[in-house]
Design a protein around this motif. Structure first.
Motif, PDB file in Angstrom:
ATOM      1  N   ALA A 153       0.853  -1.193   0.000  1.00  0.00           N
ATOM      2  CA  ALA A 153       0.000   0.000   0.000  1.00  0.00           C
ATOM      3  C   ALA A 153       0.884   1.236   0.000  1.00  0.00           C
ATOM      4  CB  ALA A 153      -0.906   0.008   1.235  1.00  0.00           C
ATOM      5  N   LYS A 154       0.294   2.339  -0.430  1.00  0.00           N
ATOM      6  CA  LYS A 154       0.985   3.630  -0.362  1.00  0.00           C
ATOM      7  C   LYS A 154       0.211   4.527   0.592  1.00  0.00           C
ATOM      8  CE  LYS A 154       3.182   3.299  -4.787  1.00  0.00           C
ATOM      9  NZ  LYS A 154       4.203   3.998  -5.467  1.00  0.00           N
ATOM     10  N   HIS A 155       0.938   5.129   1.507  1.00  0.00           N
ATOM     11  CA  HIS A 155       0.369   6.035   2.501  1.00  0.00           C
ATOM     12  C   HIS A 155       1.068   7.384   2.363  1.00  0.00           C
ATOM     13  CE1 HIS A 155      -1.777   2.980   4.932  1.00  0.00           C
ATOM     14  NE2 HIS A 155      -0.812   2.171   4.523  1.00  0.00           N
ATOM     15  N   PRO A 156       0.465   8.441   2.891  1.00  0.00           N
ATOM     16  CA  PRO A 156       1.178   9.727   2.876  1.00  0.00           C
ATOM     17  C   PRO A 156       2.504   9.605   3.632  1.00  0.00           C
ATOM     18  CG  PRO A 156      -1.132  10.045   3.450  1.00  0.00           C
ATOM     19  CD  PRO A 156      -0.883   8.556   3.447  1.00  0.00           C
ATOM     20  N   ALA A 174       7.357  -0.199   6.760  1.00  0.00           N
ATOM     21  CA  ALA A 174       7.128   1.091   6.123  1.00  0.00           C
ATOM     22  C   ALA A 174       8.483   1.600   5.640  1.00  0.00           C
ATOM     23  CB  ALA A 174       6.532   2.077   7.130  1.00  0.00           C
ATOM     24  N   ALA A 175       8.503   2.203   4.443  1.00  0.00           N
ATOM     25  CA  ALA A 175       9.773   2.669   3.881  1.00  0.00           C
ATOM     26  C   ALA A 175       9.595   4.009   3.193  1.00  0.00           C
ATOM     27  CB  ALA A 175      10.314   1.646   2.886  1.00  0.00           C
ATOM     28  N   VAL A 176      10.606   4.835   3.321  1.00  0.00           N
ATOM     29  CA  VAL A 176      10.650   6.107   2.606  1.00  0.00           C
ATOM     30  C   VAL A 176      11.985   6.175   1.868  1.00  0.00           C
ATOM     31  CG1 VAL A 176      11.543   7.419   4.593  1.00  0.00           C
ATOM     32  CG2 VAL A 176      10.332   8.600   2.778  1.00  0.00           C
ATOM     33  N   ARG A 177      11.923   6.596   0.633  1.00  0.00           N
ATOM     34  CA  ARG A 177      13.094   6.669  -0.243  1.00  0.00           C
ATOM     35  C   ARG A 177      13.493   8.130  -0.411  1.00  0.00           C
ATOM     36  NH1 ARG A 177      13.198   3.768  -6.155  1.00  0.00           N
ATOM     37  NH2 ARG A 177      15.158   4.644  -6.862  1.00  0.00           N
ATOM     38  N   PHE A 178      14.818   8.381  -0.480  1.00  0.00           N
ATOM     39  CA  PHE A 178      15.292   9.741  -0.733  1.00  0.00           C
ATOM     40  C   PHE A 178      16.662   9.690  -1.382  1.00  0.00           C
ATOM     41  CE2 PHE A 178      17.023   8.711   3.392  1.00  0.00           C
ATOM     42  CZ  PHE A 178      18.229   9.381   3.474  1.00  0.00           C
ATOM     43  N   SER A 179      17.052  10.780  -1.984  1.00  0.00           N
ATOM     44  CA  SER A 179      18.388  10.871  -2.556  1.00  0.00           C
ATOM     45  C   SER A 179      19.189  11.869  -1.718  1.00  0.00           C
ATOM     46  CB  SER A 179      18.331  11.322  -4.018  1.00  0.00           C
ATOM     47  OG  SER A 179      17.727  12.580  -4.112  1.00  0.00           O
ATOM     48  N   ALA A 212      -0.876   6.817  10.373  1.00  0.00           N
ATOM     49  CA  ALA A 212      -1.611   5.842   9.554  1.00  0.00           C
ATOM     50  C   ALA A 212      -2.231   4.740  10.411  1.00  0.00           C
ATOM     51  CB  ALA A 212      -0.682   5.237   8.505  1.00  0.00           C
ATOM     52  N   GLY A 213      -1.996   4.779  11.732  1.00  0.00           N
ATOM     53  CA  GLY A 213      -2.572   3.787  12.627  1.00  0.00           C
ATOM     54  C   GLY A 213      -1.791   2.486  12.701  1.00  0.00           C
ATOM     55  N   ARG A 266       5.591  -2.097   2.632  1.00  0.00           N
ATOM     56  CA  ARG A 266       6.197  -3.163   1.833  1.00  0.00           C
ATOM     57  C   ARG A 266       6.216  -4.486   2.589  1.00  0.00           C
ATOM     58  NH1 ARG A 266      11.769  -0.071   0.194  1.00  0.00           N
ATOM     59  NH2 ARG A 266      10.860   1.565  -1.125  1.00  0.00           N
ATOM     60  N   ARG A 267       6.168  -5.566   1.824  1.00  0.00           N
ATOM     61  CA  ARG A 267       6.354  -6.900   2.373  1.00  0.00           C
ATOM     62  C   ARG A 267       7.694  -7.417   1.852  1.00  0.00           C
ATOM     63  NH1 ARG A 267       3.492  -9.547   5.311  1.00  0.00           N
ATOM     64  NH2 ARG A 267       1.517  -8.590   4.728  1.00  0.00           N
TER      65      ARG A 267
END
Length: 187
Positions: A11-14, A127-132, A154-155, A19-20
């Motif tokens: 799923a995508k959340h704000p 949960a994952a966030v990507r950045f450069s 997101a609970g 990810r699994r």
């Protein structure tokens, strides 16, 4: 081409992707020092392992990312902001090379360096966030705080230590580097 660690976006959340990750093998080393220093110190022995410094002198394919997380359990508050606390041994990190997917605990070469441990990481939801950008404590810390807040909003409930992932070699220009902050969550 470097093999990338596999995962499936659930799923995508704000502010993050959910990810699994399947179970996977890692070559892991415990290092003391700051985030950047620990990563730098562990890189050479881990790179030597995949380059053939193992009991059977077999090269192992390079994969991405190189993963780093605090070595001691951390408590993550369920309020905002999410606070990351180091365990009873500050500045102790686990630095990991994700091993190629075709390796199993029975087929992964045994390291010559006894500081390196081969272990299986169980499947998990994260949960994952990507950045450069650059590999600095500030860059990773800001993303870790934002990710913790987004996960809570997101609970979802964090269930493990935040980990920092680096996908590119140090000679790649900093503005093109792929980095991630990943936080395991309860299923």
């Amino acid at each position: 081409m470097t093999e990338q660690q596999r995962y499936r976006v659930v799923a995508k959340h704000p502010g993050f992707e959910l990810r699994r990750y399947p179970a996977h093998l890692v070559a892991e080393m415990r290092v003391t020092g700051g985030l950047v220093e620990a990563g730098n110190e562990a890189f050479q022995p881990l790179a030597a392992y995949i380059s053939g410094a193992n009991r059977v002198r077999r090269k192992v394919g390079m994969t991405a990312p190189v993963v780093q997380e605090p070595a001691e359990p951390q408590k993550i508050a369920m309020t905002s902001p999410v606070v990351q606390e180091e365990g009873d041994r500050p500045d102790c990190w686990l630095v990991r090379f994700v091993l190629p997917a075709e390796l199993t605990p029975g087929t992964a070469p045994e390291p010559e360096d006894d500081r390196i441990v081969i272990r299986e990481i169980p499947a998990q939801l994260a949960a994952a966030v990507r950045f450069s950008g650059r590999w600095t404590e500030t860059a990773f810390g800001q993303r870790a705080t934002a990710l913790g807040r987004a996960v809570t909003a997101a609970g979802l409930q964090p269930t493990g230590a935040i980990r920092y992932a680096r996908f590119d070699p140090p000679w790649k220009p900093w503005f093109l580097r792929r980095n991630e902050v990943v936080l395991p969550v309860v299923e």
